[in-house]
Each structure stands twice: as C-alpha cells, then as structure tokens.
Write a protein that holds these residues in place. Structure first.
Motif, PDB file in Angstrom:
ATOM      1  N   GLY A   1       0.825  -1.206   0.000  1.00 41.09           N
ATOM      2  CA  GLY A   1       0.000   0.000   0.000  1.00 41.09           C
ATOM      3  C   GLY A   1       0.856   1.251   0.000  1.00 41.09           C
TER       4      GLY A   1
ATOM      5  N   LEU B   1      -0.432  -4.695  -4.731  1.00 44.20           N
ATOM      6  CA  LEU B   1      -0.513  -5.279  -3.400  1.00 44.20           C
ATOM      7  C   LEU B   1      -0.177  -6.765  -3.482  1.00 44.20           C
ATOM      8  CD1 LEU B   1      -3.896  -3.751  -2.130  1.00 44.20           C
ATOM      9  CD2 LEU B   1      -1.597  -2.750  -2.075  1.00 44.20           C
TER      10      LEU B   1
ATOM     11  N   TRP C   1      -9.391 -10.009  -2.223  1.00 43.35           N
ATOM     12  CA  TRP C   1      -9.135  -8.690  -1.660  1.00 43.35           C
ATOM     13  C   TRP C   1     -10.462  -7.997  -1.373  1.00 43.35           C
ATOM     14  CZ3 TRP C   1      -4.358  -7.140  -0.257  1.00 43.35           C
ATOM     15  CH2 TRP C   1      -3.269  -7.830  -0.796  1.00 43.35           C
TER      16      TRP C   1
ATOM     17  N   ARG D   1     -12.017  -4.216   0.647  1.00 44.41           N
ATOM     18  CA  ARG D   1     -11.575  -2.898   1.077  1.00 44.41           C
ATOM     19  C   ARG D   1     -12.613  -2.258   1.977  1.00 44.41           C
ATOM     20  NH1 ARG D   1     -11.657   0.396  -4.720  1.00 44.41           N
ATOM     21  NH2 ARG D   1     -13.941   0.427  -5.012  1.00 44.41           N
TER      22      ARG D   1
ATOM     23  N   THR E   1      -9.460   5.070  -2.432  1.00 44.88           N
ATOM     24  CA  THR E   1      -8.812   5.215  -1.134  1.00 44.88           C
ATOM     25  C   THR E   1      -9.519   4.356  -0.098  1.00 44.88           C
ATOM     26  OG1 THR E   1      -8.032   7.456  -1.601  1.00 44.88           O
ATOM     27  CG2 THR E   1      -8.292   6.835   0.727  1.00 44.88           C
TER      28      THR E   1
ATOM     29  N   VAL F   1      -8.613   1.026   3.211  1.00 46.33           N
ATOM     30  CA  VAL F   1      -7.757  -0.030   3.749  1.00 46.33           C
ATOM     31  C   VAL F   1      -8.108  -1.302   2.986  1.00 46.33           C
ATOM     32  CG1 VAL F   1      -7.181  -1.424   5.757  1.00 46.33           C
ATOM     33  CG2 VAL F   1      -7.600   1.025   6.034  1.00 46.33           C
ATOM     34  N   TYR F   2      -7.104  -1.901   2.372  1.00 46.17           N
ATOM     35  CA  TYR F   2      -7.309  -3.120   1.595  1.00 46.17           C
ATOM     36  C   TYR F   2      -6.899  -4.329   2.439  1.00 46.17           C
ATOM     37  CZ  TYR F   2      -8.356  -0.450  -2.556  1.00 46.17           C
ATOM     38  OH  TYR F   2      -8.974   0.378  -3.469  1.00 46.17           O
TER      39      TYR F   2
ATOM     40  N   THR G   1      -3.823  -3.046   4.501  1.00 46.03           N
ATOM     41  CA  THR G   1      -2.800  -2.114   4.058  1.00 46.03           C
ATOM     42  C   THR G   1      -3.500  -0.880   3.472  1.00 46.03           C
ATOM     43  OG1 THR G   1      -0.813  -1.858   2.688  1.00 46.03           O
ATOM     44  CG2 THR G   1      -2.562  -3.231   1.783  1.00 46.03           C
ATOM     45  N   GLN G   2      -3.032   0.296   3.850  1.00 45.28           N
ATOM     46  CA  GLN G   2      -3.689   1.545   3.453  1.00 45.28           C
ATOM     47  C   GLN G   2      -3.284   1.942   2.041  1.00 45.28           C
ATOM     48  OE1 GLN G   2      -5.927   3.659   5.248  1.00 45.28           O
ATOM     49  NE2 GLN G   2      -6.083   4.702   3.265  1.00 45.28           N
ATOM     50  N   VAL G   3      -4.273   2.256   1.229  1.00 43.64           N
ATOM     51  CA  VAL G   3      -4.059   2.821  -0.098  1.00 43.64           C
ATOM     52  C   VAL G   3      -4.732   4.187  -0.125  1.00 43.64           C
ATOM     53  CG1 VAL G   3      -4.615   2.616  -2.552  1.00 43.64           C
ATOM     54  CG2 VAL G   3      -3.890   0.600  -1.252  1.00 43.64           C
ATOM     55  N   THR G   4      -3.959   5.207  -0.421  1.00 42.17           N
ATOM     56  CA  THR G   4      -4.480   6.571  -0.493  1.00 42.17           C
ATOM     57  C   THR G   4      -4.202   7.138  -1.877  1.00 42.17           C
ATOM     58  OG1 THR G   4      -4.079   6.908   1.874  1.00 42.17           O
ATOM     59  CG2 THR G   4      -4.424   8.869   0.528  1.00 42.17           C
TER      60      THR G   4
END
Length: 120
Positions: free
Chosen positions: A8, A19, A35, A37, A89, A91-92, A114-117
């Motif tokens: 992420g 990821l 996956w 989110r 955006t 958390v995955y 894991t954070q995706v922004t």
C-alpha cells in the motif's frame, strides 16, 4: 496461520500500485483468495476474488482497472491496481480460505490490512 499483506501507499490519481499477500503457517491447501476494502464511512466490500484454478470475479467499480492473480506455490495473492481514483482510497484487506495441516475443513483468514491513499 496468518496472512501478511504489503504494497500500500500514497499515489496520485491515475497511478498504479501492486498489493501482495502471503499465507504462512501449517498450511495444507489454500483455496479461495481475495481482496476486500474498507472505505471511510462505508461497509467492507469485496474487490476481487480468485480460486485456486484462477476463476476470477471483480466488483464492477474496479473491473478493467484492477487485476488479481495468485501464485499457488507461494500461497500468495496479488492485486495490480491501475488508473487509481480518489474513490479507491481505503484499507485493503486480503482474505483466504485455508485448510490447515491435519484439518478436515477450511477456515477463513484475514490479513491485517494495508492503506491505499489516492490523492494529488
């Protein structure tokens, strides 16, 4: 058994991220992997799933932009995310149904997220 995810981060709109999530422990066989989110203020949603035989499903919102794959020898699932949008955006979290050594049934496991922004 545990799932460990990575990959992420912060990316600009239109960018890409990959990821990965690996399963570790006393594993006999990993079945369905996927996956999910959790976007701010929304319920957890399914992003993509993949069977051991590479049967794949995607949520409509990511179809054509994301690609899920797996390596059965490494008990690992990947999510290639392209043309990312601010709405991605979240958390995955990775998910897997695993039969542990000596077990007769599969058990569902979740990774830590894991954070995706996606932001400019």
């Amino acid at each position: 058994v545990q799932l460990q995810a990575s990959g992420g981060g912060l990316v600009q709109p239109g960018g890409s991220l990959r990821l990965s999530c690996s399963a570790f422990g006393t594993i006999d066989r990993v079945h369905l992997m996927g996956w999910y989110r959790q976007r701010p203020g929304k319920q957890r949603e399914k992003v993509a799933t993949i069977t051991r035989e590479n049967g794949i499903t995607y949520d409509d919102s990511v179809e054509g932009r994301f690609a899920v794959s797996r390596d059965n020898a490494k008990n690992t699932v990947y999510l290639e995310m392209n043309n990312l949008e601010p709405e991605d955006t979240a958390v995955y979290l990775c998910n897997a149904w695993i039969r542990r050594v000596g077990a007769r049934m599969t058990t569902e496991f979740w990774g830590q997220g894991t954070q995706v922004t996606v932001s400019s």
